[in-house]
Design a protein around this motif. Structure first.
Motif, PDB file in Angstrom:
ATOM      1  N   GLY A 195      46.042  31.759  37.277  1.00 53.96           N
ATOM      2  CA  GLY A 195      47.152  32.051  35.854  1.00 53.96           C
ATOM      3  C   GLY A 195      46.934  33.378  35.268  1.00 53.96           C
ATOM      4  O   GLY A 195      46.314  34.385  35.775  1.00 53.96           O
ATOM      5  N   ALA A 196      47.686  33.436  34.088  1.00 52.68           N
ATOM      6  CA  ALA A 196      47.770  34.905  33.606  1.00 52.68           C
ATOM      7  C   ALA A 196      46.675  35.405  33.010  1.00 52.68           C
ATOM      8  O   ALA A 196      46.608  36.566  33.185  1.00 52.68           O
ATOM      9  CB  ALA A 196      49.206  34.681  32.683  1.00 52.68           C
ATOM     10  N   ALA A 197      46.074  34.720  32.270  1.00 54.09           N
ATOM     11  CA  ALA A 197      44.786  35.093  31.561  1.00 54.09           C
ATOM     12  C   ALA A 197      43.394  34.550  32.387  1.00 54.09           C
ATOM     13  O   ALA A 197      42.696  34.097  31.743  1.00 54.09           O
ATOM     14  CB  ALA A 197      44.681  34.543  30.052  1.00 54.09           C
ATOM     15  N   ALA A 198      43.443  34.816  33.669  1.00 59.16           N
ATOM     16  CA  ALA A 198      42.427  34.200  34.408  1.00 59.16           C
ATOM     17  C   ALA A 198      41.016  34.933  34.270  1.00 59.16           C
ATOM     18  O   ALA A 198      40.056  34.183  34.262  1.00 59.16           O
ATOM     19  CB  ALA A 198      42.715  34.582  35.803  1.00 59.16           C
ATOM     20  N   LEU A 199      40.909  36.143  33.908  1.00 60.00           N
ATOM     21  CA  LEU A 199      39.491  36.821  33.839  1.00 60.00           C
ATOM     22  C   LEU A 199      39.664  37.997  32.585  1.00 60.00           C
ATOM     23  O   LEU A 199      40.913  38.427  32.339  1.00 60.00           O
ATOM     24  CB  LEU A 199      39.201  37.349  34.855  1.00 60.00           C
ATOM     25  CG  LEU A 199      38.567  36.512  35.910  1.00 60.00           C
ATOM     26  CD1 LEU A 199      38.228  37.257  37.284  1.00 60.00           C
ATOM     27  CD2 LEU A 199      37.200  35.983  35.445  1.00 60.00           C
ATOM     28  N   PRO A 200      38.560  38.316  32.038  1.00 70.81           N
ATOM     29  CA  PRO A 200      39.015  39.502  30.801  1.00 70.81           C
ATOM     30  C   PRO A 200      39.583  40.785  31.519  1.00 70.81           C
ATOM     31  O   PRO A 200      39.192  40.941  32.591  1.00 70.81           O
ATOM     32  CB  PRO A 200      37.513  39.857  30.492  1.00 70.81           C
ATOM     33  CG  PRO A 200      36.811  38.498  30.805  1.00 70.81           C
ATOM     34  CD  PRO A 200      37.242  37.913  32.140  1.00 70.81           C
ATOM     35  N   PRO A 201      40.209  41.483  30.817  1.00 70.87           N
ATOM     36  CA  PRO A 201      41.160  42.408  31.340  1.00 70.87           C
ATOM     37  C   PRO A 201      40.324  43.645  31.568  1.00 70.87           C
ATOM     38  O   PRO A 201      40.703  44.563  32.844  1.00 70.87           O
ATOM     39  CB  PRO A 201      42.050  42.900  30.250  1.00 70.87           C
ATOM     40  CG  PRO A 201      41.392  42.258  28.866  1.00 70.87           C
ATOM     41  CD  PRO A 201      40.566  41.370  29.471  1.00 70.87           C
ATOM     42  N   ALA A 202      39.165  43.958  31.371  1.00 71.18           N
ATOM     43  CA  ALA A 202      38.204  45.077  31.796  1.00 71.18           C
ATOM     44  C   ALA A 202      37.446  44.642  32.836  1.00 71.18           C
ATOM     45  O   ALA A 202      36.641  45.672  33.380  1.00 71.18           O
ATOM     46  CB  ALA A 202      37.447  45.554  30.685  1.00 71.18           C
ATOM     47  N   LEU A 203      37.494  43.720  33.473  1.00 72.15           N
ATOM     48  CA  LEU A 203      36.394  43.143  34.601  1.00 72.15           C
ATOM     49  C   LEU A 203      36.693  44.023  35.812  1.00 72.15           C
ATOM     50  O   LEU A 203      37.887  44.002  36.174  1.00 72.15           O
ATOM     51  CB  LEU A 203      36.677  41.800  34.713  1.00 72.15           C
ATOM     52  CG  LEU A 203      35.441  41.194  35.609  1.00 72.15           C
ATOM     53  CD1 LEU A 203      34.273  40.825  34.607  1.00 72.15           C
ATOM     54  CD2 LEU A 203      35.845  39.756  36.289  1.00 72.15           C
ATOM     55  N   SER A 204      35.497  44.727  36.142  1.00 74.96           N
ATOM     56  CA  SER A 204      35.845  45.720  37.441  1.00 74.96           C
ATOM     57  C   SER A 204      35.033  45.208  38.659  1.00 74.96           C
ATOM     58  O   SER A 204      35.095  45.445  39.719  1.00 74.96           O
ATOM     59  CB  SER A 204      35.298  47.006  36.922  1.00 74.96           C
ATOM     60  OG  SER A 204      33.839  46.982  36.697  1.00 74.96           O
ATOM     61  N   GLN A 205      33.892  44.255  38.436  1.00 74.37           N
ATOM     62  CA  GLN A 205      32.880  43.550  39.377  1.00 74.37           C
ATOM     63  C   GLN A 205      32.911  42.238  39.115  1.00 74.37           C
ATOM     64  O   GLN A 205      32.484  41.683  38.058  1.00 74.37           O
ATOM     65  CB  GLN A 205      31.343  44.270  39.329  1.00 74.37           C
ATOM     66  CG  GLN A 205      31.464  45.818  39.537  1.00 74.37           C
ATOM     67  CD  GLN A 205      30.137  46.571  39.572  1.00 74.37           C
ATOM     68  OE1 GLN A 205      29.388  45.864  40.187  1.00 74.37           O
ATOM     69  NE2 GLN A 205      29.954  47.651  39.075  1.00 74.37           N
ATOM     70  N   LEU A 206      33.063  41.619  40.120  1.00 73.81           N
ATOM     71  CA  LEU A 206      33.057  40.099  40.255  1.00 73.81           C
ATOM     72  C   LEU A 206      32.291  39.577  41.352  1.00 73.81           C
ATOM     73  O   LEU A 206      32.564  39.924  42.529  1.00 73.81           O
ATOM     74  CB  LEU A 206      34.366  39.393  40.202  1.00 73.81           C
ATOM     75  CG  LEU A 206      34.645  37.939  40.288  1.00 73.81           C
ATOM     76  CD1 LEU A 206      33.596  37.324  39.138  1.00 73.81           C
ATOM     77  CD2 LEU A 206      35.880  37.547  40.349  1.00 73.81           C
TER      78      LEU A 206
END
Length: 230
Positions: A40-51
């Motif tokens: 979806g459009a808001a799947a994760l926080p916009p600043a997330l760099s590592q998952l």
């Protein structure tokens, strides 16, 4: 900001979009849940760099993740990384470990990928390496097969499918079980600058003699060989 979430259960699913309001979140580590969904459009926080996603039955990632640079998926039954909404413009490294049943990745949607790692175990799914040639920026490949002949063949498939001309760094966890295909593939890497091993090469080991032959004859002149010393 870093967050670790754990829920060791055989039931339930979690849409990680529930964390999208954590706008300062940069690192996220999720373990457990039966189904993990990033959609979806808001799947994760916009600043997330590592998952990092681990210990789940299924992981589905089909979303725009504009800041994600490092992704690791470990010990899951099924991974789907692709779909009409997937956007990973900055993803530079992808580590896949112990995917047991099904692995589906749309490699063409990973335009910035530079480092790719596969850690195979005895129950690995089919690699699905056919599209690896789309990784035109791939420079580093890490392959681990835990002394299993079937996984050694899977590692060989990955190496043969990866784009050969720009690959500069190659890591193997062991020199044992070297196949003829792997030896031939090494000879087709003109840009290779570093070949690393997770265990020392032993001159007296029969299983490692093919590697020693490769190192002496087919590697590019500028390729450095690195191995641990105990």
């Amino acid at each position: 900001m870093e967050l670790v979430c754990e829920e060791f259960s055989d039931e339930g699913e979690w849409h990680l979009g529930a964390l999208s309001a954590l706008t300062a979140l940069e690192q996220l580590d999720v373990n457990g849940w039966r189904h993990l969904l990033v959609e979806g459009a808001a799947a994760l926080p916009p600043a997330l760099s590592q998952l990092r996603l681990a210990l789940a039955a299924t992981v589905t990632i089909n979303a725009a993740l504009p800041s994600l640079q490092h992704l690791a998926v470990e010990y899951v039954d099924t991974l789907q990384l692709g779909g009409g909404q997937l956007q990973l413009p900055q993803l530079a490294s992808l580590d896949l470990s112990c995917i047991k049943r099904e692995l589906w990745v749309d490699w063409s949607l990973l335009p910035s990928l530079q480092l790719l790692g596969f850690a195979f175990d005895s129950r690995w799914a089919a690699v699905g390496a056919e599209g690896l040639s789309a990784l035109t920026n791939l420079t580093s490949l890490c392959l681990s097969w835990n002394l299993d002949p079937d996984n050694a063949r899977r590692a060989s498939q990955v190496l043969q499918a990866a784009p050969p001309t720009q690959l500069q760094h190659l890591y193997y966890d062991t020199a044992a079980l070297l196949s003829a295909e792997q030896r031939d593939s090494l000879a087709q890497l003109p840009g290779l600058r570093q070949l690393s091993f997770g265990e020392p090469l032993e001159e007296s080991s029969p299983s490692q003699q093919p590697w020693l032959e490769v190192l002496r004859t087919v590697l590019p002149d500028k390729c450095e060989v690195q191995q641990p010393t105990y």
